[in-house]
Design an enzyme around this catalytic site. Sequence first.
Site, short mmCIF file in Angstrom:
data_model
loop_
_atom_site.label_atom_id
_atom_site.label_comp_id
_atom_site.label_asym_id
_atom_site.label_seq_id
_atom_site.Cartn_x
_atom_site.Cartn_y
_atom_site.Cartn_z
N LYS A 1 0.70 3.60 -1.65
CA LYS A 1 -0.32 3.51 -2.17
C LYS A 1 -0.65 4.30 -3.22
CE LYS A 1 -2.93 2.14 2.03
NZ LYS A 1 -1.42 1.89 3.19
C1 LIG Z 1 -1.09 0.67 3.62
C2 LIG Z 1 0.23 0.75 4.33
C3 LIG Z 1 0.80 -0.60 4.60
C4 LIG Z 1 -0.10 -1.72 4.49
O1 LIG Z 1 -0.45 -2.41 3.36
P1 LIG Z 1 -1.63 -3.37 3.04
O2 LIG Z 1 -1.63 -3.38 1.65
O3 LIG Z 1 -2.86 -2.99 3.73
O4 LIG Z 1 -0.99 -4.71 3.55
C5 LIG Z 1 2.12 -0.72 5.04
N1 LIG Z 1 2.87 0.53 4.97
C6 LIG Z 1 2.38 1.75 4.62
C7 LIG Z 1 3.22 3.08 4.67
C8 LIG Z 1 0.95 1.84 4.17
O5 LIG Z 1 0.62 3.21 4.07
#
Ligand SMILES: *Cc1c(COP(=O)(O)O)cnc(C)c1O
Length: 462
Positions: free
Chosen positions: A112
């Site tokens: 993120k």
């Molecule tokens: C947010 C997150 C996901 C999922 O991503 P999306 O964009 O919501 O599909 C997967 N793995 C981790 C570690 C995350 O923080």
Amino acid sequence: MRYISTRGKAPALSFEEVVLTGLANDGGLYVPEHMPTFSHDELAAMAGLPYSEIAFRVMKPFVGGEIDDDTFRRLIDETYATFKHDAVVPLKQLSHNHYLLELFHGPTLAFKDVALQLLGRLLDHFLAKRAEKGVIMGATSGDTGSAAIEGCRHCDNLDIFILHPHQRVSAVQRRQMTTVLADNVHNIAIEGNFDDAQAMVKASFADQGFLQGTRLIAVNSINWARIMAQIVYYVASAVALGAPHREVSFCVPSANFGNLFAGYMAKRMGLPVKQFVIATNANDILHRTLTDNDFSKTELKATLAPSMDIVVSSNFERLLFEAYDRDGQAVADLMARFADSPTSLHDAPLAELRKLFASHSVDDDTILEVIQEAFEHTGELLDPHTATGYRAAQRARADETTPMITLATAHPAKFEEAVVKAGFKGAPLPDNMHDLMTREERYDVLAAELKAVQAYVAEHRH
Ligand SMILES: *Cc1c(COP(=O)(O)O)cnc(C)c1O
């Protein structure tokens, strides 16, 4: 570039407006009105360029001249300078034609950061230009909160308030938020659970009177700028493996589908992607929809991959909009049915999706098995989210001759519980975080009362 809503009724917005706006006022999500595309030669010319240069070229069409090139380059350079690896998102080979794209070298050790480091800077830029101040409010059970805080800690024109459920997030995740001691960062521990925190944030967006005119901003995964920033690493990794001269496939640990939708955008922009594999944990709405045409909500399950624990996959609506040939009314009808009861997709759009997407759901026992197996075969210690991707790539890939790139969405140190359950001693935090557990923390504990939280926000913003 203008942006339109997936439900067809909200007004079209500019890039600047769409970055500052969350949900469209018809309940839909914003998408670009036209899909920018790259020619074969333009893609070929990206091979070998630094990540920040690829980022500039890929994102420039979406900004549509609303930020001058020099400023945009500076924002991008500052964004990716916060990553601890020179390659920003290094690509590692796991086995024959299977690669791991490490997206976790940013400040909070999860993918993120790639988008939120940029989003904070974009928001600050636009607010400064308008001589406005903004307030971000968000609720978190862990990951998003810390990435949002890190993305905004240096912003002059933003205060960020992150609510987390008191004593219900892991110490590492809490400390990644509460040890950021910047003046504009406000951590609130709510005496309640995540849903209580989430409900208070939603209520605050619905009625913003308590802020007396200051803009309230959402940085959740429906913000278009987050998708835009994530398109870049699909392009960068594919050209590193020979695109556009050869096809690649991707496998993506998925929840709200923001990450994977970015990959789909890259394909629509001209990147030769053969297949996308959607990996889910036991919260498998995406897998059920694709395999059984069962588009319905089920109970939330707490899994070893908690950042993928969702009931509804919000960004999937953006893909449905494309699958339904951008018919906003059809998407609005489908989402209205989905809100009330189990439903299904129409045959033609489902058939269209099945040409490009495969899926696989991975339960907790399998996550542990994969962490052991991957370590044995590759020497890599995977985090539990990435482990779902590793297995899904093995089980659902269309062929062995196309390179498969599995996205590593978090560093294993962030999710020690699963790593320890899989039989390892743990995973050490990277050097720059070794003292995380002894740093000074700052947060306030508040009752789960909307009025108290809103009064706190109104009083503490600058
Ligand atoms: C947010 C997150 C996901 C999922 O991503 P999306 O964009 O919501 O599909 C997967 N793995 C981790 C570690 C995350 O923080």
